[in-house]
Design a protein around this motif. Structure first.
Motif, PDB file in Angstrom:
ATOM      1  N   GLU A  17       0.810  -1.220   0.000  1.00 52.84           N
ATOM      2  CA  GLU A  17       0.000   0.000   0.000  1.00 52.84           C
ATOM      3  C   GLU A  17       0.844   1.271   0.000  1.00 52.84           C
ATOM      4  OE1 GLU A  17      -3.968   1.802  -0.028  1.00 52.84           O
ATOM      5  OE2 GLU A  17      -2.942   0.020  -0.796  1.00 52.84           O
ATOM      6  N   SER A  18       1.952   1.277   0.723  1.00 56.21           N
ATOM      7  CA  SER A  18       2.806   2.470   0.723  1.00 56.21           C
ATOM      8  C   SER A  18       3.406   2.722  -0.655  1.00 56.21           C
ATOM      9  CB  SER A  18       3.920   2.324   1.763  1.00 56.21           C
ATOM     10  OG  SER A  18       3.388   2.371   3.071  1.00 56.21           O
ATOM     11  N   ILE A  19       3.623   1.655  -1.419  1.00 50.79           N
ATOM     12  CA  ILE A  19       4.121   1.800  -2.790  1.00 50.79           C
ATOM     13  C   ILE A  19       3.038   2.424  -3.665  1.00 50.79           C
ATOM     14  CG2 ILE A  19       4.941   0.522  -4.820  1.00 50.79           C
ATOM     15  CD1 ILE A  19       6.118  -1.547  -2.768  1.00 50.79           C
ATOM     16  N   MET A  57       6.363  -7.340  -5.327  1.00 51.53           N
ATOM     17  CA  MET A  57       7.292  -7.178  -6.435  1.00 51.53           C
ATOM     18  C   MET A  57       6.731  -6.099  -7.350  1.00 51.53           C
ATOM     19  SD  MET A  57       8.750  -9.775  -9.372  1.00 51.53           S
ATOM     20  CE  MET A  57       7.282  -9.744 -10.413  1.00 51.53           C
ATOM     21  N   VAL A  58       7.625  -5.273  -7.871  1.00 45.47           N
ATOM     22  CA  VAL A  58       7.229  -4.218  -8.797  1.00 45.47           C
ATOM     23  C   VAL A  58       8.121  -4.277 -10.030  1.00 45.47           C
ATOM     24  CG1 VAL A  58       7.046  -1.720  -9.169  1.00 45.47           C
ATOM     25  CG2 VAL A  58       6.371  -2.700  -6.967  1.00 45.47           C
ATOM     26  N   GLU A  59       7.494  -4.349 -11.189  1.00 43.37           N
ATOM     27  CA  GLU A  59       8.217  -4.213 -12.454  1.00 43.37           C
ATOM     28  C   GLU A  59       8.261  -2.736 -12.802  1.00 43.37           C
ATOM     29  OE1 GLU A  59       6.620  -6.486 -15.638  1.00 43.37           O
ATOM     30  OE2 GLU A  59       6.920  -8.417 -14.656  1.00 43.37           O
ATOM     31  N   ILE A  60       9.469  -2.189 -12.920  1.00 39.11           N
ATOM     32  CA  ILE A  60       9.622  -0.768 -13.219  1.00 39.11           C
ATOM     33  C   ILE A  60      10.962  -0.538 -13.910  1.00 39.11           C
ATOM     34  CG2 ILE A  60      10.539  -0.316 -10.878  1.00 39.11           C
ATOM     35  CD1 ILE A  60       9.187   2.462 -11.025  1.00 39.11           C
ATOM     36  N   VAL A  66      12.147  -6.276  -5.730  1.00 42.54           N
ATOM     37  CA  VAL A  66      11.545  -6.778  -4.501  1.00 42.54           C
ATOM     38  C   VAL A  66      12.178  -6.019  -3.336  1.00 42.54           C
ATOM     39  CG1 VAL A  66      11.000  -9.057  -5.423  1.00 42.54           C
ATOM     40  CG2 VAL A  66      13.231  -8.669  -4.368  1.00 42.54           C
ATOM     41  N   GLN A  67      11.654  -6.275  -2.144  1.00 43.87           N
ATOM     42  CA  GLN A  67      12.023  -5.567  -0.916  1.00 43.87           C
ATOM     43  C   GLN A  67      11.394  -4.167  -0.915  1.00 43.87           C
ATOM     44  OE1 GLN A  67      13.383  -6.761   1.881  1.00 43.87           O
ATOM     45  NE2 GLN A  67      13.553  -8.775   0.938  1.00 43.87           N
ATOM     46  N   THR A  68      10.405  -4.018  -0.060  1.00 44.65           N
ATOM     47  CA  THR A  68       9.563  -2.819  -0.045  1.00 44.65           C
ATOM     48  C   THR A  68      10.375  -1.535   0.070  1.00 44.65           C
ATOM     49  OG1 THR A  68       7.860  -4.146   1.041  1.00 44.65           O
ATOM     50  CG2 THR A  68       7.575  -1.754   1.074  1.00 44.65           C
ATOM     51  N   ARG A  69      11.341  -1.510   0.974  1.00 41.25           N
ATOM     52  CA  ARG A  69      12.094  -0.266   1.190  1.00 41.25           C
ATOM     53  C   ARG A  69      12.910   0.102  -0.050  1.00 41.25           C
ATOM     54  NH1 ARG A  69      12.908   2.705   5.926  1.00 41.25           N
ATOM     55  NH2 ARG A  69      13.827   4.682   5.299  1.00 41.25           N
ATOM     56  N   ALA A  70      13.496  -0.886  -0.718  1.00 42.43           N
ATOM     57  CA  ALA A  70      14.264  -0.610  -1.934  1.00 42.43           C
ATOM     58  C   ALA A  70      13.358  -0.036  -3.024  1.00 42.43           C
ATOM     59  CB  ALA A  70      14.945  -1.884  -2.424  1.00 42.43           C
ATOM     60  N   ILE A  71      12.169  -0.595  -3.148  1.00 43.64           N
ATOM     61  CA  ILE A  71      11.207  -0.109  -4.147  1.00 43.64           C
ATOM     62  C   ILE A  71      10.819   1.337  -3.846  1.00 43.64           C
ATOM     63  CG2 ILE A  71       8.892  -0.435  -5.094  1.00 43.64           C
ATOM     64  CD1 ILE A  71       9.247  -3.472  -4.329  1.00 43.64           C
ATOM     65  N   LEU A  72      10.506   1.611  -2.590  1.00 44.45           N
ATOM     66  CA  LEU A  72      10.111   2.964  -2.194  1.00 44.45           C
ATOM     67  C   LEU A  72      11.255   3.959  -2.389  1.00 44.45           C
ATOM     68  CD1 LEU A  72       8.114   2.028   1.024  1.00 44.45           C
ATOM     69  CD2 LEU A  72       7.151   3.144  -0.999  1.00 44.45           C
ATOM     70  N   ASN A  73      12.467   3.570  -2.036  1.00 40.18           N
ATOM     71  CA  ASN A  73      13.626   4.449  -2.241  1.00 40.18           C
ATOM     72  C   ASN A  73      13.769   4.824  -3.717  1.00 40.18           C
ATOM     73  OD1 ASN A  73      14.368   4.389   0.445  1.00 40.18           O
ATOM     74  ND2 ASN A  73      16.001   2.902   0.188  1.00 40.18           N
ATOM     75  N   TYR A  74      13.619   3.837  -4.570  1.00 42.38           N
ATOM     76  CA  TYR A  74      13.786   4.068  -6.011  1.00 42.38           C
ATOM     77  C   TYR A  74      12.715   5.019  -6.540  1.00 42.38           C
ATOM     78  CZ  TYR A  74      14.391   3.172 -10.985  1.00 42.38           C
ATOM     79  OH  TYR A  74      14.607   3.332 -12.337  1.00 42.38           O
ATOM     80  N   ALA A  90      18.564  11.962   4.577  1.00 39.83           N
ATOM     81  CA  ALA A  90      18.720  11.340   5.896  1.00 39.83           C
ATOM     82  C   ALA A  90      17.514  11.639   6.779  1.00 39.83           C
ATOM     83  CB  ALA A  90      20.003  11.835   6.558  1.00 39.83           C
ATOM     84  N   LEU A  91      17.028  12.880   6.739  1.00 34.75           N
ATOM     85  CA  LEU A  91      15.846  13.236   7.522  1.00 34.75           C
ATOM     86  C   LEU A  91      14.613  12.485   7.026  1.00 34.75           C
ATOM     87  CD1 LEU A  91      16.336  17.099   7.921  1.00 34.75           C
ATOM     88  CD2 LEU A  91      16.517  15.363   9.716  1.00 34.75           C
ATOM     89  N   ILE A  92      14.463  12.412   5.712  1.00 32.95           N
ATOM     90  CA  ILE A  92      13.326  11.674   5.146  1.00 32.95           C
ATOM     91  C   ILE A  92      13.376  10.218   5.592  1.00 32.95           C
ATOM     92  CG2 ILE A  92      12.338  10.786   2.989  1.00 32.95           C
ATOM     93  CD1 ILE A  92      13.153  13.552   1.745  1.00 32.95           C
ATOM     94  N   ASP A  93      14.557   9.603   5.515  1.00 34.40           N
ATOM     95  CA  ASP A  93      14.704   8.215   5.958  1.00 34.40           C
ATOM     96  C   ASP A  93      14.339   8.065   7.436  1.00 34.40           C
ATOM     97  OD1 ASP A  93      15.494   7.176   3.511  1.00 34.40           O
ATOM     98  OD2 ASP A  93      17.634   7.400   3.925  1.00 34.40           O
ATOM     99  N   MET A  94      14.758   9.026   8.243  1.00 35.63           N
ATOM    100  CA  MET A  94      14.491   8.972   9.679  1.00 35.63           C
ATOM    101  C   MET A  94      12.989   9.067   9.960  1.00 35.63           C
ATOM    102  SD  MET A  94      16.344  11.213  12.652  1.00 35.63           S
ATOM    103  CE  MET A  94      15.638  12.811  12.201  1.00 35.63           C
ATOM    104  N   TYR A  95      12.321  10.015   9.300  1.00 37.73           N
ATOM    105  CA  TYR A  95      10.888  10.189   9.536  1.00 37.73           C
ATOM    106  C   TYR A  95      10.084   9.019   8.974  1.00 37.73           C
ATOM    107  CZ  TYR A  95      12.343  14.985  10.588  1.00 37.73           C
ATOM    108  OH  TYR A  95      12.965  16.092  11.110  1.00 37.73           O
ATOM    109  N   VAL A  96      10.475   8.523   7.812  1.00 37.64           N
ATOM    110  CA  VAL A  96       9.800   7.357   7.243  1.00 37.64           C
ATOM    111  C   VAL A  96      10.011   6.132   8.137  1.00 37.64           C
ATOM    112  CG1 VAL A  96       9.849   5.707   5.323  1.00 37.64           C
ATOM    113  CG2 VAL A  96       9.766   8.158   4.854  1.00 37.64           C
ATOM    114  N   GLY A  97      11.201   6.016   8.719  1.00 38.92           N
ATOM    115  CA  GLY A  97      11.452   4.912   9.642  1.00 38.92           C
ATOM    116  C   GLY A  97      10.501   4.925  10.821  1.00 38.92           C
TER     117      GLY A  97
END
Length: 229
Positions: A17-19, A57-60, A66-74, A90-97
């Motif tokens: 859903e976050s994707i 899994m996301v085709e893009i 695969v791996q939700t965080r990798a997909i979202l980062n991309y 770094a701040l975005i990663d911290m708040y998303v975490g």
């Protein structure tokens, strides 16, 4: 021209859903391959495209990610929702975490027994109002801008709004003591791409129901009990 991203997951929220939220926030149209049977999942496994034997899994862009965080980062980086420099990222990663941690408590909710659901509901609200929402209220106060990071819309804003709405489904007035988060919710919800995603008929998924839970358990052979936090 590259085709639309294609999402492989169940017809429900879960880790996909976050994707969906982030693609929608970026104004990107996407397609979905809905998993309904064990045979569909086995076919994906046998093809070797599920690197760790898991969905989402996301085709893009020619990749099968695969791996939700990798997909979202991309997606965040590709569509300029990941800050302007390393410090902002770094701040975005911290708040998303932080929002990830909160949403993790909600992710298991549909799979709990009736008794455990009531315990988990109270736990979610307690954690949201004593740990996570005070933190984001302070960030907004100290930062003094319309957005969490810098002065532009980012993945952190998308993720926090998603988390707020999920907690409100457990307690509708949960933001009553957080005026800055109330204003933030109104502001981010009015961004055109977000507003469109929140409208009926979008690809946003509803609150998970028994059918979703049964499908996930059957497809993944997930027969073990899940306990409340």
């Amino acid at each position: 021209m590259a085709g639309k991203p294609k999402l492989y997951y169940f017809d429900g929220r879960g880790k996909m859903e976050s994707i969906r939220w982030l693609l929608a926030a970026a104004g990107v149209e996407f397609e979905e391959e809905i998993l309904e049977t064990r045979e569909q999942f086995e076919k994906l496994l046998q093809s070797g495209v599920l690197l760790f034997q898991q969905v989402p899994m996301v085709e893009i862009d020619g990749m099968k990610m695969v791996q939700t965080r990798a997909i979202l980062n991309y997606i965040a980086a590709k569509y300029n929702l990941y800050g302007k420099d390393l410090k902002e990222r770094a701040l975005i990663d911290m708040y998303v975490g932080g929002t990830d941690d909160l949403m993790g408590f909600i992710l298991i909710f549909p799979f709990l027994s009736a008794d455990d659901k009531e315990k988990q509901r109270a736990f979610i609200v307690q954690k949201a109002t004593s740990r996570y929402f005070p933190a984001y209220e302070k960030v907004l106060k100290d930062h003094g801008q319309d957005f969490l990071v810098g002065n532009s819309f980012s993945w952190a804003d998308v993720h926090l709004l998603e988390a707020i709405l999920m907690v409100e489904e457990k307690k509708s007035d949960v933001l009553s003591g957080f005026p800055r988060l109330q204003a933030f919710k109104r502001r981010i919800s009015s961004i055109p791409t977000i507003k469109k995603f929140l409208e009926p008929g979008s690809q946003r998924k509803p609150v998970p129901d028994d059918k979703y839970v049964e499908t996930v358990r059957r497809v993944l052979h997930m027969y073990h009990d899940i306990k409340a936090n």
